[in-house]
Scaffold this motif. Structure first.
Motif, PDB file in Angstrom:
ATOM      1  N   ASP A  55       5.266  -3.981   0.763  1.00  0.00           N
ATOM      2  CA  ASP A  55       5.097  -3.165  -0.261  1.00  0.00           C
ATOM      3  C   ASP A  55       4.321  -2.013   0.204  1.00  0.00           C
ATOM      4  O   ASP A  55       4.324  -0.978  -0.735  1.00  0.00           O
ATOM      5  N   SER A  56       3.012  -1.852   1.292  1.00  0.00           N
ATOM      6  CA  SER A  56       2.631  -0.884   0.936  1.00  0.00           C
ATOM      7  C   SER A  56       3.432   0.513   1.677  1.00  0.00           C
ATOM      8  O   SER A  56       3.045   1.633   2.205  1.00  0.00           O
ATOM      9  N   VAL A  57       4.606   0.168   2.574  1.00  0.00           N
ATOM     10  CA  VAL A  57       5.456   0.535   3.315  1.00  0.00           C
ATOM     11  C   VAL A  57       6.368   1.546   2.558  1.00  0.00           C
ATOM     12  O   VAL A  57       7.942   1.641   3.340  1.00  0.00           O
ATOM     13  N   LEU A  58       6.532   0.310   1.231  1.00  0.00           N
ATOM     14  CA  LEU A  58       7.800   0.993   0.776  1.00  0.00           C
ATOM     15  C   LEU A  58       7.735   2.692   1.120  1.00  0.00           C
ATOM     16  O   LEU A  58       7.078   3.540   0.287  1.00  0.00           O
ATOM     17  N   PRO A  59       9.521   3.218   1.082  1.00  0.00           N
ATOM     18  CA  PRO A  59       9.663   5.218   1.660  1.00  0.00           C
ATOM     19  C   PRO A  59       9.684   5.581  -0.137  1.00  0.00           C
ATOM     20  O   PRO A  59       8.534   5.760  -0.324  1.00  0.00           O
ATOM     21  N   TYR A  60       9.859   4.596  -1.474  1.00  0.00           N
ATOM     22  CA  TYR A  60       9.774   5.430  -2.306  1.00  0.00           C
ATOM     23  C   TYR A  60       8.132   5.878  -2.835  1.00  0.00           C
ATOM     24  O   TYR A  60       8.101   6.525  -3.898  1.00  0.00           O
ATOM     25  N   LYS A  61       7.502   4.683  -2.567  1.00  0.00           N
ATOM     26  CA  LYS A  61       5.979   4.682  -3.059  1.00  0.00           C
ATOM     27  C   LYS A  61       5.483   5.953  -2.329  1.00  0.00           C
ATOM     28  O   LYS A  61       4.783   6.635  -3.083  1.00  0.00           O
ATOM     29  N   HIS A  62       6.063   6.759  -1.354  1.00  0.00           N
ATOM     30  CA  HIS A  62       4.809   7.417  -0.777  1.00  0.00           C
ATOM     31  C   HIS A  62       6.207   8.994  -0.845  1.00  0.00           C
ATOM     32  O   HIS A  62       5.278  10.023  -0.670  1.00  0.00           O
ATOM     33  N   ARG A  63       6.951   8.823  -2.130  1.00  0.00           N
ATOM     34  CA  ARG A  63       7.192  10.600  -2.795  1.00  0.00           C
ATOM     35  C   ARG A  63       6.604  10.654  -3.838  1.00  0.00           C
ATOM     36  O   ARG A  63       7.309  10.651  -4.515  1.00  0.00           O
ATOM     37  N   GLN A  64       5.941   9.647  -4.040  1.00  0.00           N
ATOM     38  CA  GLN A  64       5.174   9.788  -5.805  1.00  0.00           C
ATOM     39  C   GLN A  64       4.369  10.548  -5.687  1.00  0.00           C
ATOM     40  O   GLN A  64       3.210  10.847  -4.943  1.00  0.00           O
ATOM     41  N   PRO A  65       4.189  11.661  -7.049  1.00  0.00           N
ATOM     42  CA  PRO A  65       3.165  12.494  -7.240  1.00  0.00           C
ATOM     43  C   PRO A  65       2.064  12.222  -6.906  1.00  0.00           C
ATOM     44  O   PRO A  65       1.068  11.904  -8.707  1.00  0.00           O
ATOM     45  N   VAL A  66       1.307  11.299  -6.444  1.00  0.00           N
ATOM     46  CA  VAL A  66       0.259  11.039  -5.968  1.00  0.00           C
ATOM     47  C   VAL A  66      -1.370  10.878  -5.459  1.00  0.00           C
ATOM     48  O   VAL A  66      -1.282  12.540  -4.278  1.00  0.00           O
ATOM     49  N   VAL A  67      -2.727  11.346  -5.968  1.00  0.00           N
ATOM     50  CA  VAL A  67      -3.722  11.725  -5.309  1.00  0.00           C
ATOM     51  C   VAL A  67      -4.335  10.771  -4.156  1.00  0.00           C
ATOM     52  O   VAL A  67      -3.948   9.478  -4.050  1.00  0.00           O
ATOM     53  N   LEU A  68      -4.089  11.374  -2.836  1.00  0.00           N
ATOM     54  CA  LEU A  68      -4.063  10.454  -1.821  1.00  0.00           C
ATOM     55  C   LEU A  68      -5.300  10.452  -1.952  1.00  0.00           C
ATOM     56  O   LEU A  68      -6.648  10.948  -1.518  1.00  0.00           O
ATOM     57  N   SER A  69      -5.637   9.005  -1.428  1.00  0.00           N
ATOM     58  CA  SER A  69      -7.208   8.178  -1.164  1.00  0.00           C
ATOM     59  C   SER A  69      -7.394   8.247   0.756  1.00  0.00           C
ATOM     60  O   SER A  69      -6.324   8.441   0.718  1.00  0.00           O
ATOM     61  N   GLY A  70      -8.451   7.694   0.782  1.00  0.00           N
ATOM     62  CA  GLY A  70      -8.622   7.488   1.654  1.00  0.00           C
ATOM     63  C   GLY A  70      -7.636   6.438   3.116  1.00  0.00           C
ATOM     64  O   GLY A  70      -7.186   6.010   3.765  1.00  0.00           O
ATOM     65  N   ARG A  71      -7.740   5.313   1.572  1.00  0.00           N
ATOM     66  CA  ARG A  71      -7.265   4.348   1.597  1.00  0.00           C
ATOM     67  C   ARG A  71      -5.878   4.962   2.329  1.00  0.00           C
ATOM     68  O   ARG A  71      -4.918   3.948   3.264  1.00  0.00           O
ATOM     69  N   LYS A  72      -4.530   5.243   0.824  1.00  0.00           N
ATOM     70  CA  LYS A  72      -3.763   5.977   1.034  1.00  0.00           C
ATOM     71  C   LYS A  72      -2.925   6.284   2.042  1.00  0.00           C
ATOM     72  O   LYS A  72      -2.556   6.157   2.977  1.00  0.00           O
ATOM     73  N   ARG A  73      -4.334   7.103   2.756  1.00  0.00           N
ATOM     74  CA  ARG A  73      -4.436   8.440   3.357  1.00  0.00           C
ATOM     75  C   ARG A  73      -3.638   7.043   4.675  1.00  0.00           C
ATOM     76  O   ARG A  73      -3.214   7.279   6.115  1.00  0.00           O
ATOM     77  N   TRP A  74      -4.742   5.835   5.463  1.00  0.00           N
ATOM     78  CA  TRP A  74      -4.788   5.593   6.126  1.00  0.00           C
ATOM     79  C   TRP A  74      -3.108   4.527   6.443  1.00  0.00           C
ATOM     80  O   TRP A  74      -2.891   4.373   7.112  1.00  0.00           O
ATOM     81  N   MET A  75      -3.174   4.204   4.886  1.00  0.00           N
ATOM     82  CA  MET A  75      -1.854   3.385   5.065  1.00  0.00           C
ATOM     83  C   MET A  75      -0.420   4.433   5.728  1.00  0.00           C
ATOM     84  O   MET A  75      -0.007   4.060   6.179  1.00  0.00           O
ATOM     85  N   LEU A  76      -1.080   5.855   4.749  1.00  0.00           N
ATOM     86  CA  LEU A  76       0.481   6.439   5.736  1.00  0.00           C
ATOM     87  C   LEU A  76       0.524   6.838   7.034  1.00  0.00           C
ATOM     88  O   LEU A  76       0.857   6.855   7.576  1.00  0.00           O
ATOM     89  N   GLU A  77      -0.915   7.032   7.608  1.00  0.00           N
ATOM     90  CA  GLU A  77      -1.049   6.569   8.952  1.00  0.00           C
ATOM     91  C   GLU A  77      -0.614   5.971  10.139  1.00  0.00           C
ATOM     92  O   GLU A  77      -0.024   5.975  10.643  1.00  0.00           O
ATOM     93  N   HIS A  78      -0.421   4.331   9.506  1.00  0.00           N
ATOM     94  CA  HIS A  78      -0.106   3.524   9.969  1.00  0.00           C
ATOM     95  C   HIS A  78       0.506   2.464   9.941  1.00  0.00           C
ATOM     96  O   HIS A  78       1.387   1.644   9.712  1.00  0.00           O
ATOM     97  N   ARG A  79       1.616   3.600   8.908  1.00  0.00           N
ATOM     98  CA  ARG A  79       3.268   2.679   8.119  1.00  0.00           C
ATOM     99  C   ARG A  79       3.618   1.673   9.768  1.00  0.00           C
ATOM    100  O   ARG A  79       4.800   0.781   8.861  1.00  0.00           O
ATOM    101  N   ARG A  80       3.549   2.300  10.610  1.00  0.00           N
ATOM    102  CA  ARG A  80       4.403   1.617  11.858  1.00  0.00           C
ATOM    103  C   ARG A  80       3.790   0.785  11.646  1.00  0.00           C
ATOM    104  O   ARG A  80       4.090  -0.874  12.140  1.00  0.00           O
ATOM    105  N   GLU A  81       2.491  -0.072  12.433  1.00  0.00           N
ATOM    106  CA  GLU A  81       1.560  -0.830  12.400  1.00  0.00           C
ATOM    107  C   GLU A  81       1.973  -1.199  11.061  1.00  0.00           C
ATOM    108  O   GLU A  81       1.139  -2.675  11.277  1.00  0.00           O
ATOM    109  N   LEU A  82       2.327  -1.077  10.247  1.00  0.00           N
ATOM    110  CA  LEU A  82       1.641  -2.113   8.914  1.00  0.00           C
ATOM    111  C   LEU A  82       3.390  -3.109   8.774  1.00  0.00           C
ATOM    112  O   LEU A  82       3.472  -3.815   8.085  1.00  0.00           O
ATOM    113  N   LEU A  83       3.952  -2.300   8.997  1.00  0.00           N
ATOM    114  CA  LEU A  83       5.263  -2.882   9.153  1.00  0.00           C
ATOM    115  C   LEU A  83       5.525  -3.878   9.715  1.00  0.00           C
ATOM    116  O   LEU A  83       6.245  -5.208  10.039  1.00  0.00           O
ATOM    117  N   ALA A  84       4.595  -3.275  11.606  1.00  0.00           N
ATOM    118  CA  ALA A  84       5.550  -4.611  12.355  1.00  0.00           C
ATOM    119  C   ALA A  84       4.388  -5.774  11.858  1.00  0.00           C
ATOM    120  O   ALA A  84       4.925  -7.110  12.226  1.00  0.00           O
TER     121      ALA A  84
END
Length: 306
Positions: free
Chosen positions: A79-108
Motif C-alpha cells: 500500500d505504501s509504494v502504490l505509485p498513484y499515492k505519491h502523486r497526490q497533493p499531500v503535505v509530506l511528514s517525516g513518515r512519508k518522506r522516509w517511505m519515499l526514500e525507501h520505496r525500493r526497500e519497502l517493495l522488496a
C-alpha cells in the motif's frame, strides 16, 4: 570597572557527546525503520491474534503467527509504494518522506513477505478458506487502489465517505478473531466468538479514528470525506470514545473483577491517546504510541490468562 559575567566554554564537542549523538542517530534510524516499514504494526496484528488464542488457553501456532505477521507486512508495505499515492497533493511528514526514500526497500520487503505468507498458506492447508481470506485480502488491497469512478475521478474504497474506519475495524477484527476461531473449529457466529469479534471491532474502530485525525489535511486535499472533515476533530474524538466504551463493556462471561481491572488498562491508555490526538502530533505519537496500544492489549490478556 564592572565584573564580566562568566562565559560558557566553547569548542569542539567532547568525545562522549559525539558518541552519544551517534547512538541517538542510530537509534532513531532503526526506530524509523521498524515503525515506517510496518514491522511494528505487523507485530501488533500478531499480538492481537495471539491474545485471541490466549482467551481459549491455546498457544498460537508458530507458522500461523508468521503467516499473520508477513501477510500484514505485505499488505501495508504494498500500500505504501502504490505509485498513484505519491502523486497526490499531500503535505509530506517525516513518515512519508522516509517511505519515499525507501520505496525500493519497502517493495522488496512486501514481495518477500508475500512469498513467505503464500508458502505458509499452501503448506498449512488453508486453501479451503481461500474465499474467506481472499475477501479480506481484496478489501485490504482495494482499500487504497482506485476501483470506482466518481464524478470523473477514480476513487479507492478508503475515499468513499466515512467508510475507511469501518473497513479497518472489520478486517482487523476478522483476522485477529475469526482466523483463530477457524483454526480451533469455533463457530464464527457462536455467542463467544461474536462477542470477541464485536469487542475487537469497536477497539480497532476507536483507534482508526485517531489516524483520521492524523490525516485530516491530507484527506481534505485529496477529497476524502472522513469523520474529522465532516463533523470536526472534537466530535470525532467523542465518537471514538463511544466506540471504545461500547467494546469495553463486552466482557466474556466468567471474568473476575481483578481481571477486568487489568483488561481496562489498555482501554484507558487508548482513551487518553484518542483524547490527546492532534494532527500536529509527531509521527511517533501515531506510529509508536497508537499502534502500541494494540500490543498493550495483548500484554493485558497475557497477564490475565497466565
Amino acid at each position: 570597572m564592572p565584573l564580566s559575567s562568566p562565559k560558557t566554554p566553547s569548542g569542539p564537542p567532547t568525545a562522549s557527546a559525539m558518541v552519544g549523538g551517534t547512538w541517538l542517530a542510530v537509534l532513531r534510524r532503526w526506530t524509523d525503520a521498524v515503525l515506517y516499514s510496518s514491522m511494528w504494526l505487523a507485530l501488533a496484528a500478531l499480538a492481537l491474534t495471539w491474545a485471541t488464542f490466549l482467551f481459549w488457553r491455546v498457544d498460537i501456532p508458530v507458522r500461523l503467527a508468521l503467516m499473520i505477521f508477513t501477510a500484514t507486512l505485505f499488505l501495508y508495505n504494498i500500500d505504501s509504494v502504490l505509485p498513484y499515492k505519491h502523486r497526490q497533493p499531500v503535505v509530506l511528514s517525516g513518515r512519508k518522506r522516509w517511505m519515499l526514500e525507501h520505496r525500493r526497500e519497502l517493495l522488496a520487503l512486501a514481495l518477500a513477505s508475500l512469498a513467505v505468507a503464500g508458502l505458509l498458506f499452501f503448506l498449512d492447508g488453508w486453501q479451503h478458506l481461500t474465499l474467506f481470506l481472499g475477501h479480506l485480502a481484496a478489501i485490504s488491497l482495494l482499500y487504497s487502489m482506485p476501483v470506482v469512478k466518481v464524478r470523473g475521478h477514480w476513487r479507492a474504497l478508503r475515499d468513499l465517505p466515512l467508510l475507511k474506519v469501518f473497513l479497518i475495524g472489520y478486517v482487523w477484527a476478522a483476522i485477529t478473531v475469526w482466523v483463530p476461531a477457524l483454526y480451533l473449529d469455533k463457530p464464527l457466529l457462536g455467542p463467544v466468538v461474536f462477542l470477541l469479534f464485536a469487542r475487537r471491532f469497536f477497539f480497532i474502530l476507536a483507534l482508526a479514528f485517531v489516524f483520521d485525525i492524523r490525516d485530516y489535511t491530507k484527506d481534505q486535499l485529496t477529497g476524502t470525506r472522513t469523520f474529522p472533515g465532516l463533523f470536526g476533530v472534537r466530535a470525532t474524538k467523542y465518537i471514538a470514545l463511544a466506540s471504545l466504551a461500547a467494546g469495553s463493556v463486552l466482557f466474556p462471561a466468567g471474568i473476575g473483577y481483578a481481571h477486568m481491572l487489568i483488561l481496562a488498562v489498555p482501554i484507558i491508555v487508548a482513551a487518553l491517546t484518542i483524547w490527546y490526538a492532534e494532527e500536529s502530533r509527531p509521527d511517533y505519537y501515531f506510529a509508536l504510541l497508537t499502534d502500541g496500544v494494540m500490543i498493550l492489549q495483548f500484554v493485558a490478556v497475557y497477564v490475565v490468562r497466565w
